[in-house]
Design a protein around this motif. Structure first.
Motif, short mmCIF file in Angstrom:
data_model
loop_
_atom_site.label_atom_id
_atom_site.label_comp_id
_atom_site.label_asym_id
_atom_site.label_seq_id
_atom_site.Cartn_x
_atom_site.Cartn_y
_atom_site.Cartn_z
N TRP A 11 -27.65 94.55 55.08
CA TRP A 11 -26.79 93.41 54.80
C TRP A 11 -27.50 92.07 54.94
CZ3 TRP A 11 -22.09 95.31 58.17
CH2 TRP A 11 -21.59 96.49 57.61
N VAL A 12 -28.59 92.05 55.70
CA VAL A 12 -29.36 90.83 55.93
C VAL A 12 -30.83 91.22 55.91
CG1 VAL A 12 -29.93 89.06 57.67
CG2 VAL A 12 -27.55 89.69 57.29
N ILE A 13 -31.67 90.29 55.45
CA ILE A 13 -33.12 90.48 55.57
C ILE A 13 -33.70 89.26 56.26
CG2 ILE A 13 -33.41 92.04 53.59
CD1 ILE A 13 -34.33 89.59 51.96
N ARG A 14 -34.82 89.47 56.94
CA ARG A 14 -35.53 88.36 57.58
C ARG A 14 -36.90 88.23 56.94
NH1 ARG A 14 -34.80 89.25 64.04
NH2 ARG A 14 -34.49 91.39 63.39
N ARG A 15 -37.37 86.99 56.88
CA ARG A 15 -38.73 86.73 56.40
C ARG A 15 -39.29 85.57 57.20
NH1 ARG A 15 -35.42 84.05 52.90
NH2 ARG A 15 -36.11 82.03 52.13
N ALA A 16 -40.58 85.42 57.15
CA ALA A 16 -41.24 84.32 57.85
C ALA A 16 -40.83 83.00 57.21
CB ALA A 16 -42.75 84.50 57.79
N CYS A 17 -40.74 82.00 58.02
CA CYS A 17 -40.42 80.65 57.56
C CYS A 17 -41.69 80.01 56.99
CB CYS A 17 -39.88 79.83 58.73
SG CYS A 17 -39.40 78.16 58.30
N SER A 18 -41.63 79.49 55.79
CA SER A 18 -42.82 78.93 55.13
C SER A 18 -43.31 77.64 55.78
CB SER A 18 -42.52 78.67 53.65
OG SER A 18 -41.48 77.72 53.53
N PHE A 19 -42.44 76.90 56.45
CA PHE A 19 -42.84 75.62 57.02
C PHE A 19 -42.95 75.64 58.54
CE2 PHE A 19 -38.31 75.63 56.19
CZ PHE A 19 -37.76 75.27 57.41
N ASP A 20 -42.69 76.79 59.17
CA ASP A 20 -42.80 76.92 60.62
C ASP A 20 -43.26 78.34 60.92
OD1 ASP A 20 -42.54 77.11 63.37
OD2 ASP A 20 -40.41 76.61 63.41
N LYS A 21 -44.50 78.49 61.29
CA LYS A 21 -45.09 79.82 61.49
C LYS A 21 -44.34 80.64 62.54
CE LYS A 21 -49.72 78.57 60.04
NZ LYS A 21 -50.19 79.40 58.99
N ARG A 22 -43.70 79.98 63.50
CA ARG A 22 -42.96 80.71 64.53
C ARG A 22 -41.54 81.05 64.08
NH1 ARG A 22 -42.80 77.19 69.54
NH2 ARG A 22 -42.33 75.67 67.93
N GLY A 23 -41.04 80.39 63.06
CA GLY A 23 -39.66 80.56 62.65
C GLY A 23 -39.45 81.70 61.68
N GLN A 24 -38.20 82.13 61.60
CA GLN A 24 -37.80 83.16 60.65
C GLN A 24 -36.57 82.68 59.90
OE1 GLN A 24 -37.24 86.72 63.09
NE2 GLN A 24 -39.09 87.55 62.16
N ILE A 25 -36.46 83.18 58.68
CA ILE A 25 -35.31 82.89 57.83
C ILE A 25 -34.51 84.18 57.68
CG2 ILE A 25 -34.56 82.16 55.52
CD1 ILE A 25 -36.02 79.92 56.94
N ALA A 26 -33.21 84.10 57.90
CA ALA A 26 -32.32 85.22 57.66
C ALA A 26 -31.61 84.96 56.33
CB ALA A 26 -31.29 85.36 58.77
N SER A 27 -31.52 86.00 55.50
CA SER A 27 -30.87 85.88 54.19
C SER A 27 -29.83 86.98 54.03
CB SER A 27 -31.89 86.02 53.06
OG SER A 27 -32.87 85.02 53.14
N LEU A 28 -28.70 86.62 53.47
CA LEU A 28 -27.66 87.58 53.17
C LEU A 28 -28.04 88.34 51.90
CD1 LEU A 28 -24.78 88.51 54.07
CD2 LEU A 28 -23.89 86.83 52.44
N THR A 29 -28.00 89.66 51.94
CA THR A 29 -28.31 90.46 50.75
C THR A 29 -27.07 90.59 49.88
OG1 THR A 29 -27.69 92.56 51.78
CG2 THR A 29 -29.99 91.82 52.07
N GLU A 30 -27.26 91.11 48.68
CA GLU A 30 -26.12 91.36 47.79
C GLU A 30 -25.14 92.33 48.45
OE1 GLU A 30 -25.25 89.82 44.94
OE2 GLU A 30 -26.98 88.53 45.34
N GLN A 31 -25.68 93.37 49.08
CA GLN A 31 -24.83 94.35 49.77
C GLN A 31 -24.05 93.68 50.91
OE1 GLN A 31 -26.94 97.71 51.40
NE2 GLN A 31 -25.08 98.73 52.06
N GLY A 32 -24.72 92.82 51.67
CA GLY A 32 -24.05 92.08 52.74
C GLY A 32 -22.96 91.17 52.19
N GLY A 33 -23.25 90.53 51.07
CA GLY A 33 -22.24 89.69 50.43
C GLY A 33 -21.03 90.49 50.00
N ALA A 34 -21.25 91.71 49.52
CA ALA A 34 -20.14 92.57 49.10
C ALA A 34 -19.30 92.99 50.30
CB ALA A 34 -20.67 93.79 48.36
#
Length: 153
Positions: free
Chosen positions: A88-111
């Motif tokens: 339902w969610v994926i995480r990826r590295a933050c492009s502007f902060d090496k220590r940070g992470q970005i969480a994204s809602l997937t299509e399945q999570g949106g459903a």
């Protein structure tokens, strides 16, 4: 240093405070119960996915997401790990902060969120808004808007 007497709550303040504390204790359980019964997810997961759904690109830095849902980054990380396992969610590295992470809602999570939302909104209406007039809703917004900054820092 002079001893100062505490500013005790007045009768009306104490009554309001007791109502507020009881509401703060009972409302999350009621919302959690409805979502678990009808959608099979806890309220915390719903809140995380709802915040991501409303964010630009359906994605948000984990630290910002933790602040938005009112939890620690550690607790959020555990919840997001569970959401990731479900797809339902994926995480990826933050492009502007090496220590940070970005969480994204997937299509399945949106459903999943879309399927859970009608029942959740109906419960919020039943518990809160159906009991208030339009003027009281405005007052609630104004009152919570004054209190939130003190709580969030």
């Amino acid at each position: 240093m002079p001893d100062t007497e505490p500013r005790w709550l007045s009768g009306p303040e104490m009554a309001a405070w007791l109502n507020l504390t009881q509401l703060l204790m009972l409302l999350p359980s009621a919302l959690d119960r409805q979502l678990r019964d009808e959608a099979g997810i806890p309220h915390a997961y719903y809140q995380i996915m709802a915040m991501l759904s409303d964010a630009p690109g359906r994605a948000m830095r984990m630290t910002d997401l933790a602040r938005m849902v009112g939890t620690t980054t550690s607790r959020l990380s555990h919840a997001v790990a569970s959401l990731e396992q479900r797809g339902w969610v994926i995480r990826r590295a933050c492009s502007f902060d090496k220590r940070g992470q970005i969480a994204s809602l997937t299509e399945q999570g949106g459903a999943v969120l879309e399927a859970a939302a009608p029942g959740h909104v109906a419960e919020v209406r039943r518990l809160i808004f159906d009991r208030l007039s339009a003027g009281e809703i405005d007052q609630l917004r104004e009152i919570t808007g004054k209190i939130l900054p003190a709580v969030t820092g």
